[in-house]
Design an enzyme around this catalytic site. Structure first.
Site, PDB file in Angstrom:
ATOM      1  N   CYS A 124      43.912  43.595  49.055  1.00 54.63           N
ATOM      2  CA  CYS A 124      42.744  43.133  49.807  1.00 54.63           C
ATOM      3  C   CYS A 124      42.047  41.946  49.165  1.00 54.63           C
ATOM      4  CB  CYS A 124      41.765  44.292  49.992  1.00 54.63           C
ATOM      5  SG  CYS A 124      42.543  45.718  50.778  1.00 54.63           S
ATOM      6  N   HIS A 180      32.164  43.736  48.978  1.00 59.04           N
ATOM      7  CA  HIS A 180      33.437  44.244  49.494  1.00 59.04           C
ATOM      8  C   HIS A 180      33.155  45.395  50.461  1.00 59.04           C
ATOM      9  CE1 HIS A 180      37.707  44.667  49.588  1.00 59.04           C
ATOM     10  NE2 HIS A 180      37.699  45.894  49.086  1.00 59.04           N
ATOM     11  N   GLU A 222      30.682  49.439  43.421  1.00 59.93           N
ATOM     12  CA  GLU A 222      30.308  48.026  43.561  1.00 59.93           C
ATOM     13  C   GLU A 222      28.809  47.815  43.383  1.00 59.93           C
ATOM     14  OE1 GLU A 222      31.045  44.163  46.466  1.00 59.93           O
ATOM     15  OE2 GLU A 222      31.524  46.173  47.220  1.00 59.93           O
ATOM     16  N   LYS A 252      32.002  44.265  56.922  1.00 58.54           N
ATOM     17  CA  LYS A 252      33.082  45.155  57.350  1.00 58.54           C
ATOM     18  C   LYS A 252      32.561  46.245  58.278  1.00 58.54           C
ATOM     19  CE  LYS A 252      36.299  44.688  53.438  1.00 58.54           C
ATOM     20  NZ  LYS A 252      35.553  43.758  52.567  1.00 58.54           N
ATOM     21  N   HIS A 278      38.016  46.212  58.048  1.00 58.39           N
ATOM     22  CA  HIS A 278      38.636  45.724  56.815  1.00 58.39           C
ATOM     23  C   HIS A 278      39.949  45.031  57.148  1.00 58.39           C
ATOM     24  CE1 HIS A 278      39.792  45.105  52.851  1.00 58.39           C
ATOM     25  NE2 HIS A 278      39.844  46.331  52.367  1.00 58.39           N
ATOM     26  N   PHE A 305      43.646  47.153  46.066  1.00 58.24           N
ATOM     27  CA  PHE A 305      44.488  48.159  45.421  1.00 58.24           C
ATOM     28  C   PHE A 305      45.256  47.491  44.280  1.00 58.24           C
ATOM     29  CE2 PHE A 305      45.238  51.391  49.125  1.00 58.24           C
ATOM     30  CZ  PHE A 305      43.898  51.725  49.087  1.00 58.24           C
TER      31      PHE A 305
END
Length: 416
Positions: free
Chosen positions: A166, A306, A317, A338, A343, A404
């Site tokens: 991502c 994010h 975060e 998002k 996403h 990831f």
């Protein structure tokens, strides 16, 4: 000689909130949800039956003919549509430009997964005789999108794809910026594209327990920071920026949207899917980006986080933000777009970078929608721009993107 300065002179997108930047920005400000039930395949056996999809997309409306479409995966179509808008918006004339000084770097986490799944399932259903399309490989490989854009416009500069889950498109933008800074090129077409709403992607992310399964309330299922969040809502689309060396842009009288001022990249070195619980890698990425931009934490007005709407990710975060920004964290605007467009995996950083640029130019912070229930593990004093857009002058905007594998990327845009 110092590093050259880099500015944004063109923007383009196609995503669940709009098939161009104008529609995207309007729907961002209005807090529109891009989620809908999946209709491209039968979801009966799947835990998740919805996604944030691109609406009313007819490739013919964007100049693709039937013969050409045989060669193009959906993710590549999105990339070319967004790039075309951005290039036209920039005012670059491909016929007269120095094409050897223009490159293309795009990010994609999984590339042509639709083509991959169709060909393999077609083979398994068709018996032993391999009847693969002659375009299978070139439809599937994730680096094909920048190649196609290069071929279409004749841009002969650096050309490749970054793949880092991502964080892919944020890494692409960072690489593009640094090539310009070093004087290797004058202009870079950069961003990312993804089209993951497919049987293997939904099935795989379901098995990893990453996706929301809130099918009854799919419109509001992407709910970052809400205590009832249960996973991310997958999206599709592309975002593209034209980055340009500042003096080159000024010399040709280009419109400048913002300056891309800094970037930071780190690894969590912790877990393949879970973020570091204290946000250590994220903190360092933000710190490096500020240092690179020559800015202090107090200079930042807005962070597009994010914020995937996952139980662990949102908390980690925001811990990182609080650690780095201290008291200034409570004077920031923070939001996760998002919550609206979902996403976009490898395309997320680029589409959300456009939201930062829009915030700078419109003095409007896009909201985090779908918030209802506070999470006791999230500091209630933070301004998460909940449910409605907020007006505010934005001189510096920060974009966080994580992937990831523990990949962390942070990019900073400044008002020019």
């Amino acid at each position: 000689m110092g590093l050259k300065r880099v500015v944004v002179t063109g923007i383009g997108t196609i995503n669940p909130l709009g098939n161009n930047t104008g529609d995207y920005f309007r729907n961002l400000d209005m807090g529109v949800s891009g989620a809908e039930m999946i209709t491209s395949f039968d979801t009966t056996l799947f835990k998740t039956k919805f996604a944030c999809t691109v609406k009313n997309f007819n490739p013919a409306d964007f100049g693709f003919d039937r013969k050409e479409l045989r060669k193009l995966d959906r993710f590549a179509q999105f990339a070319m549509v967004a790039a075309d808008e951005a290039i036209r918006d920039s005012g670059i004339d491909p016929d007269t430009a120095d094409k050897g000084r223009i490159g293309v770097i795009l990010g994609s986490g999984i590339g042509g997964i639709e083509s991959l799944s169709q060909e393999i399932m077609g083979f398994s259903e068709g018996g032993r005789v391999p009847r693969f399309s002659p375009f299978f490989i070139t439809r599937m490989i994730s680096d094909i999108a920048p190649g196609l854009i290069s071929i279409k416009y004749g841009f002969a500069g650096p050309n490749y794809t970054t793949t880092s889950a991502c964080a892919s498109s944020s890494h692409a933008m960072s690489d593009a910026m640094n090539l310009i800074r070093l004087g290797k090129v004058d202009i870079m077409i950069t961003g990312g594209s993804e089209a993951p709403i497919t049987i293997p992607a939904i099935g795989g992310f379901n098995s990893a327990q990453a996706l929301s399964t809130n099918n009854e309330h799919y419109k509001t299922a992407s709910r970052p920071f809400d205590r009832t969040r249960d996973g991310f809502v997958i999206g599709e689309g592309a975002g593209v920026l034209v980055l340009e060396e500042m003096e080159h842009a000024l010399a040709r009288g280009a419109r400048i949207y913002a300056e891309m001022a800094g970037e930071g990249m780190t690894a969590d070195a912790y877990h393949i899917t879970a973020p570091h619980p204290d946000g250590a890698g994220a903190t360092k990425a933000m710190e490096l980006a500020l240092e690179d931009a020559g800015l202090a934490p107090e200079d930042v007005d807005y962070i597009n986080v994010h914020g995937t709407s996952t139980p662990l990710g949102d908390i980690a975060e925001l811990k990182a933000v609080c650690r780095l920004f201290g008291d200034h964290a409570y004077r920031l605007n923070i939001s996760s777009t998002k919550s609206m467009h979902g996403h976009l995996l490898g395309g997320a950083g680029a589409v959300e970078a456009l939201a930062c640029i829009h915030a700078i130019n419109s003095s409007t912070i896009p909201p985090t929608i779908n918030f209802e229930v506070p999470d006791p593990e999230i500091d209630s004093g933070l301004n998460l721009t909940l449910n409605k857009a907020q007006k505010r002058e934005v001189n510096v905007a920060m974009k966080n993107t994580f992937g990831f594998g523990g990949h962390n990327s942070c990019i900073i845009f400044k008002k020019f």
